[in-house]
Design a protein around this motif. Structure first.
Motif, mmCIF file in Angstrom:
data_model
loop_
_atom_site.group_PDB
_atom_site.id
_atom_site.type_symbol
_atom_site.label_atom_id
_atom_site.label_comp_id
_atom_site.label_asym_id
_atom_site.label_seq_id
_atom_site.Cartn_x
_atom_site.Cartn_y
_atom_site.Cartn_z
ATOM 1 N N HIS A 60 0.839 -1.207 0.000
ATOM 2 C CA HIS A 60 0.000 0.000 0.000
ATOM 3 C C HIS A 60 0.874 1.257 0.000
ATOM 4 O O HIS A 60 0.578 2.228 -0.713
ATOM 5 N N LEU A 61 1.959 1.231 0.806
ATOM 6 C CA LEU A 61 2.872 2.371 0.819
ATOM 7 C C LEU A 61 3.534 2.550 -0.545
ATOM 8 O O LEU A 61 3.710 3.681 -1.020
ATOM 9 N N GLY A 62 3.905 1.428 -1.178
ATOM 10 C CA GLY A 62 4.489 1.507 -2.512
ATOM 11 C C GLY A 62 3.520 2.096 -3.515
ATOM 12 O O GLY A 62 3.906 2.868 -4.392
ATOM 13 N N ASP A 63 2.259 1.733 -3.370
ATOM 14 C CA ASP A 63 1.240 2.272 -4.255
ATOM 15 C C ASP A 63 1.097 3.778 -4.049
ATOM 16 O O ASP A 63 0.962 4.543 -5.013
ATOM 17 N N GLU A 64 1.151 4.202 -2.787
ATOM 18 C CA GLU A 64 1.089 5.626 -2.487
ATOM 19 C C GLU A 64 2.319 6.342 -3.048
ATOM 20 O O GLU A 64 2.232 7.466 -3.548
ATOM 21 N N TRP A 65 3.508 5.687 -2.941
ATOM 22 C CA TRP A 65 4.739 6.282 -3.475
ATOM 23 C C TRP A 65 4.647 6.456 -4.983
ATOM 24 O O TRP A 65 5.082 7.467 -5.530
ATOM 25 N N LYS A 66 4.082 5.452 -5.666
ATOM 26 C CA LYS A 66 3.942 5.545 -7.112
ATOM 27 C C LYS A 66 3.031 6.699 -7.507
ATOM 28 O O LYS A 66 3.228 7.337 -8.549
ATOM 29 N N ARG A 67 2.030 6.963 -6.669
ATOM 30 C CA ARG A 67 1.146 8.087 -6.979
ATOM 31 C C ARG A 67 1.846 9.427 -6.774
ATOM 32 O O ARG A 67 1.478 10.426 -7.398
ATOM 33 N N LEU A 68 2.846 9.437 -5.886
ATOM 34 C CA LEU A 68 3.583 10.679 -5.655
ATOM 35 C C LEU A 68 4.468 11.016 -6.844
ATOM 36 O O LEU A 68 4.631 12.187 -7.187
ATOM 37 N N ALA A 69 5.127 10.022 -7.465
ATOM 38 C CA ALA A 69 6.032 10.232 -8.601
ATOM 39 C C ALA A 69 5.652 9.247 -9.701
ATOM 40 O O ALA A 69 5.964 8.066 -9.618
ATOM 41 N N ILE A 70 4.968 9.758 -10.715
ATOM 42 C CA ILE A 70 4.451 8.909 -11.795
ATOM 43 C C ILE A 70 5.359 9.085 -13.015
ATOM 44 O O ILE A 70 5.472 10.177 -13.573
ATOM 45 N N ASN B 93 18.627 6.777 -28.786
ATOM 46 C CA ASN B 93 19.015 8.015 -29.435
ATOM 47 C C ASN B 93 18.252 9.153 -28.758
ATOM 48 O O ASN B 93 17.408 8.915 -27.898
ATOM 49 N N PRO B 94 18.542 10.404 -29.100
ATOM 50 C CA PRO B 94 17.866 11.514 -28.425
ATOM 51 C C PRO B 94 16.354 11.458 -28.494
ATOM 52 O O PRO B 94 15.665 11.800 -27.530
ATOM 53 N N ARG B 95 15.809 11.013 -29.609
ATOM 54 C CA ARG B 95 14.352 10.974 -29.734
ATOM 55 C C ARG B 95 13.732 9.953 -28.789
ATOM 56 O O ARG B 95 12.583 10.070 -28.386
ATOM 57 N N TRP B 96 14.510 8.937 -28.437
ATOM 58 C CA TRP B 96 14.040 7.935 -27.471
ATOM 59 C C TRP B 96 13.744 8.579 -26.117
ATOM 60 O O TRP B 96 12.784 8.248 -25.453
ATOM 61 N N SER B 97 14.572 9.545 -25.714
ATOM 62 C CA SER B 97 14.392 10.209 -24.421
ATOM 63 C C SER B 97 13.251 11.210 -24.436
ATOM 64 O O SER B 97 12.807 11.656 -23.376
ATOM 65 N N LEU B 98 12.759 11.583 -25.631
ATOM 66 C CA LEU B 98 11.672 12.567 -25.689
ATOM 67 C C LEU B 98 10.376 12.033 -25.099
ATOM 68 O O LEU B 98 9.471 12.799 -24.796
ATOM 69 N N LYS B 99 10.274 10.726 -24.924
ATOM 70 C CA LYS B 99 9.059 10.137 -24.382
ATOM 71 C C LYS B 99 9.102 10.021 -22.859
ATOM 72 O O LYS B 99 8.239 9.402 -22.255
ATOM 73 N N THR B 100 10.120 10.612 -22.221
ATOM 74 C CA THR B 100 10.252 10.549 -20.772
ATOM 75 C C THR B 100 9.465 11.681 -20.131
ATOM 76 O O THR B 100 9.578 12.841 -20.533
ATOM 77 N N GLU B 101 8.686 11.309 -19.107
ATOM 78 C CA GLU B 101 7.871 12.299 -18.400
ATOM 79 C C GLU B 101 7.748 11.894 -16.941
ATOM 80 O O GLU B 101 7.579 10.719 -16.616
ATOM 81 N N LEU B 102 7.853 12.863 -16.023
ATOM 82 C CA LEU B 102 7.726 12.627 -14.583
ATOM 83 C C LEU B 102 6.693 13.589 -14.020
ATOM 84 O O LEU B 102 6.857 14.815 -14.090
ATOM 85 N N LYS B 103 5.645 13.016 -13.443
ATOM 86 C CA LYS B 103 4.573 13.826 -12.853
ATOM 87 C C LYS B 103 4.624 13.680 -11.339
ATOM 88 O O LYS B 103 4.603 12.566 -10.804
ATOM 89 N N LEU B 104 4.681 14.796 -10.634
ATOM 90 C CA LEU B 104 4.716 14.814 -9.174
ATOM 91 C C LEU B 104 3.344 15.199 -8.647
ATOM 92 O O LEU B 104 2.864 16.322 -8.880
ATOM 93 N N THR B 105 2.653 14.280 -7.961
ATOM 94 C CA THR B 105 1.327 14.527 -7.392
ATOM 95 C C THR B 105 1.496 14.882 -5.920
ATOM 96 O O THR B 105 1.983 14.084 -5.127
ATOM 97 N N LEU B 106 1.056 16.082 -5.551
ATOM 98 C CA LEU B 106 1.412 16.586 -4.230
ATOM 99 C C LEU B 106 0.233 16.739 -3.288
ATOM 100 O O LEU B 106 0.344 16.518 -2.089
ATOM 101 N N SER B 107 -0.943 17.162 -3.749
ATOM 102 C CA SER B 107 -2.080 17.446 -2.846
ATOM 103 C C SER B 107 -3.368 16.954 -3.454
ATOM 104 O O SER B 107 -3.456 16.654 -4.636
ATOM 105 N N CYS B 108 -4.408 16.867 -2.603
ATOM 106 C CA CYS B 108 -5.711 16.343 -3.047
ATOM 107 C C CYS B 108 -6.543 17.461 -3.634
ATOM 108 O O CYS B 108 -6.619 18.564 -3.100
ATOM 109 N N SER B 109 -7.154 17.152 -4.727
ATOM 110 C CA SER B 109 -8.058 18.133 -5.322
ATOM 111 C C SER B 109 -9.373 18.196 -4.578
ATOM 112 O O SER B 109 -10.021 19.209 -4.506
ATOM 113 N N LYS B 110 -9.762 17.068 -3.957
ATOM 114 C CA LYS B 110 -11.009 16.995 -3.177
ATOM 115 C C LYS B 110 -10.709 16.264 -1.881
ATOM 116 O O LYS B 110 -10.063 15.245 -1.876
ATOM 117 N N ASP B 111 -11.219 16.815 -0.795
ATOM 118 C CA ASP B 111 -11.023 16.162 0.486
ATOM 119 C C ASP B 111 -11.805 14.862 0.529
ATOM 120 O O ASP B 111 -12.964 14.789 0.121
#
Length: 769
Positions: A176-186, A197-215
């Protein structure tokens, strides 16, 4: 009633103990009484001298009786006490064992209660997302379970059930903690099947989820601090951070360092930022990124991670410090080898501008220290940037050696003509004793100076004769001059490296060229001559190379170390050996051709004459070909000496064969004369050192200077057609031209072979002495 009590007490041993005490008291009184009586008797016996034999005997009897009673009482006491001790110890041990068992049972029950309570509280804390409390309760339950395992007599099925429950709950919690960690850094990563090659790295993306939109949203991640602390308590935080750091390095940080055309874009959202790798408008095939570009891209990523994810303390360390310890070594290594190494200047004039790179590196490390990614004050990255002089020298030395080796292994037959007026030029050196400017400016052709001085002894002093050398060797010499020019004005360490690199260039030439071109140098006379010239050319410049630069180099080079004179004899010997090996090869071929002449005997036979004539023609042809091959390549004096040596070898072999003949008929003599005359007529024509034919006449007329046996050979040709009188006249009693070339025995042998045994021959022989 009293007897019953007595029996009961006796059976329990209590009455017997009281009787023993009474007896002891009575005996004690009797002993005291006896002591007084004995003392009184002794006093009367030895002091008052009263006869008391009877009283003494009675006392002795009384003493013996008391002694027996005491022994009996002592034996009784020992038996009774010993028996009671064994009984008491057995009872005590039994009671103690029972007490210990009860204590262990109570302790285990306490652990079971603690385990149950911890698991119950853990379930409640887990359900309420109180991850830190839940992690601590799991640890408490683990301690209770470990304590239960130490109870050897515990029920094994019960322990197995508790252990299984604990493992299930722990794994569920960690998942469960791992699942929560994955939600923090996607992470959104490219497929591993795609090319790197350089174009291969263009598909890299990191999303940081920090707070809840709804309580109260169940999909919303729990509080970051709670998750991280819970992972730390469970011992899983470092593993998660390590995996995160590996993905971060491989898919984002390293590509940003390696590929100039990549950048990172940070997009802010309501629930957190997103880092995306994108490409710039520039072409992917451009050179490596500058340090400034790399530092800017890396700081953007690391600052975003710090402000939204890693600026939290877990125990005594910040999360950024933990990540920094994991990635810094590999990150700094990548920066050095993929960025800084390519930013090292290629010219000493650019070193001053490198201070900007050092300052940028210091600012980069300072920013990392503020965010606690970096802890130490001195790192390999900053050390590498500050040691730019050493790296410049190392890089320059490496490039110079690579360029030199490329020149040494290139084709040797591409040549340039060297004339006495041909001189190497170099940029103007600073005046001796003046400060060397830090930044050297580009010199115009008017500012260039020649290596020769203002006062000249002669226009040919220290000048090479006209010859041809390999174009690559001239370029190699220019490379050495330019490298030494870089050493002027450099630091002592840098200048030392560059100077010894130049020495290594020449040592490399000495070792590589003869080995790499070994077969061609033996196979092609043209290349052997060029190699000879190359070595002499290098030796010529090595004589003055050190003197030209020594005053302008830092100490200790300026004190006399900067010299190349010691290498001059080696290069001269190398060139001479190479050319001599080719001469020996050519001499062997000449002798092989002459070996087909059938020893120049019986030339009246047409086949023998044809074979001998063919051998002579082949020799002349070979010499003419060599003359053409070496024409305008070798210096004139070397050319003439070489051709003279080869021609001398040929005529010496012919002379030796003729002198060995025992009988030469008149017809054989004519044929021999014809063949030798051919050599005399065409031999000088092989001396064509210059391309202009009319200028070669002087060298063709000076053949006797270069061919040692030329005059001897001409005298032999005269003798082959002369009569006895002419021979005697040319001998002139040992003072004529014939006597200067032949010994008397050689001349007599030749006369005997040419003429029949007559009185005239005998008379002539007597005059040859």
């Amino acid at each position: 009633m009293a007897s019953f009590v007595t029996e009961v007490l006796a059976s329990s041993g209590k009455l017997e103990k009281e009787d023993l005490a009474g007896k002891i008291c009575k005996i004690s009184r009797r002993v005291e009484d006896t002591k007084e009586e004995v003392c009184d008797m002794i006093n009367k016996r030895y002091k008052e001298f009263l006869p008391s034999l009877q009283a003494s005997e009675e006392l002795m009897g009384q003493v013996e009786k008391i002694s027996k009673e005491m022994d009996a009482l002592k034996s009784c006491i020992e038996n009774e006490v010993q028996q009671n001790i064994h009984c008491s110890m057995a009872e005590y041990a039994k009671v103690k064992e029972q007490l210990e068992k009860n204590t262990v049972i109570l302790t285990m029950l306490g652990h079971l209660k603690e385990f149950h309570n911890a698991m119950e509280e853990f379930s409640n804390a887990f359900a309420e997302n109180r991850y830190v409390d839940a992690a601590k309760l799991l640890e408490k339950a683990q301690l209770s379970a470990d304590s239960l395992k130490t109870w050897k007599s515990s029920e094994l099925p019960l322990l197995r059930a508790l252990g299984s429950e604990l493992i299930v709950q722990r794994e569920n919690f960690i998942y469960h903690l791992g699942d929560e960690w994955k939600r923090l850094a996607i992470w959104k990563l490219p497929s591993s099947k795609e090319p790197t090659n350089p174009r291969w790295s263009l598909k890299t993306e990191l999303k940081l989820t920090l707070s809840c939109s709804k309580d109260g949203d169940p999909s919303c991640p729990a509080e970051l601090s709670s998750i991280l602390q819970a992972l730390a308590i469970q011992g899983d935080l470092h593993y998660k951070i390590k995996l995160f750091s590996q993905v971060l390095l491989k898919n984002m940080l390293k590509p940003l360092i390696i590929h100039r055309g990549l950048s990172v874009k940070v997009t802010e959202h309501s629930d957190g930022p997103t880092l995306t790798v994108e490409h710039l408008e520039s072409d992917y095939q451009q050179e490596h990124s500058t340090p400034s570009q790399v530092y800017t891209k890396l700081l953007l990523v690391l600052k975003t991670l710090h402000s939204h994810l890693l600026d939290l303390s877990v125990g005594e360390k910040k999360l950024s410090a933990i990540l920094g310890e994991m990635i810094w070594e590999e990150l700094s290594h990548c920066i050095i080898h993929e960025c800084l190494v390519y930013s090292i200047p290629t010219k000493s004039s650019q070193l001053e501008n490198y201070n900007a790179v050092i300052k940028e590196t210091e600012e980069f490390e300072s920013s990392l220290k503020e965010m606690q990614y970096l802890q130490s004050d001195s790192t390999d990255l900053l050390k590498y940037a500050k040691d730019v002089n050493c790296h410049f020298a190392s890089k320059k030395c490496k490039d110079v050696i690579v360029a030199a080796r490329k020149l040494m292994t290139s084709k040797m037959h591409n040549t340039v003509r060297i004339k006495p007026e041909t001189k190497l030029t170099l940029p103007k050196l600073p005046a001796q004793g003046s400060e060397v400017p830090g930044k050297q400016q580009k010199m115009s052709s008017e500012e260039e100076v020649r290596l020769d001085g203002h006062q000249q002894l002669s226009s040919r002093t220290l000048c090479l004769p006209v010859c041809r050398i390999s174009e690559s060797v001239q370029q190699l010499m220019e490379l050495a001059f330019n490298t030494l020019q870089e050493a002027v004005g450099s630091s002592t360490q840098c200048a030392m490296q560059l100077f010894f690199t130049v020495r290594n260039i020449f040592q490399l030439f000495y070792d590589v060229v003869p080995t790499y071109h070994k077969e061609n140098l033996l196979k092609f006379p043209h290349l052997a001559a060029i190699q000879h010239n190359n070595c002499m050319y290098l030796a010529h410049h090595l004589l003055t190379l050190g003197h030209s630069f020594r005053p302008h180099l830092p100490q200790p080079l300026s004190d006399g170390i900067a010299t190349f004179v010691d290498m001059v004899p080696g290069f001269r010997k190398l060139g001479a050996q190479c050319f001599l090996a080719q001469l020996n090869t050519q001499k062997a071929e000449l002798l092989e051709r002459l070996s087909t002449a059938r020893n120049f005997s019986n030339l009246d036979d047409e086949e023998n004459y044809t074979a001998a004539s063919k051998a002579v023609r082949q020799v002349i042809h070979q010499l003419k070909q060599l003359g053409i091959v070496w024409q305008d390549v070798l210096p004139v004096n070397i050319y003439c000496k070489a051709m003279g040596s080869l021609l001398n070898t040929a005529i010496s072999e012919v002379m030796a064969k003729i002198m060995m003949l025992e009988d030469i008929s008149s017809e054989d003599g004519e044929h021999l004369h014809t063949l030798c005359q051919t050599l005399i007529e065409e031999g000088p024509l092989v001396f064509v050192p210059l391309a202009e034919e009319r200028k070669n006449n002087i060298y063709q007329e000076e053949v006797p200077l270069f061919v040692k046996k030329w005059t001897t050979f001409k005298e032999l040709v005269i003798v082959l057609r002369a009569n006895l009188q002419e021979i005697v006249n040319r001998w002139a009693e040992g003072k004529g031209p014939l006597a200067m070339e032949f010994s008397s025995s050689e001349m007599k042998s030749l006369v005997r072979a040419l003429f029949q045994n007559t009185e005239r021959r005998a008379l002539a022989l007597t005059k040859i002495k």
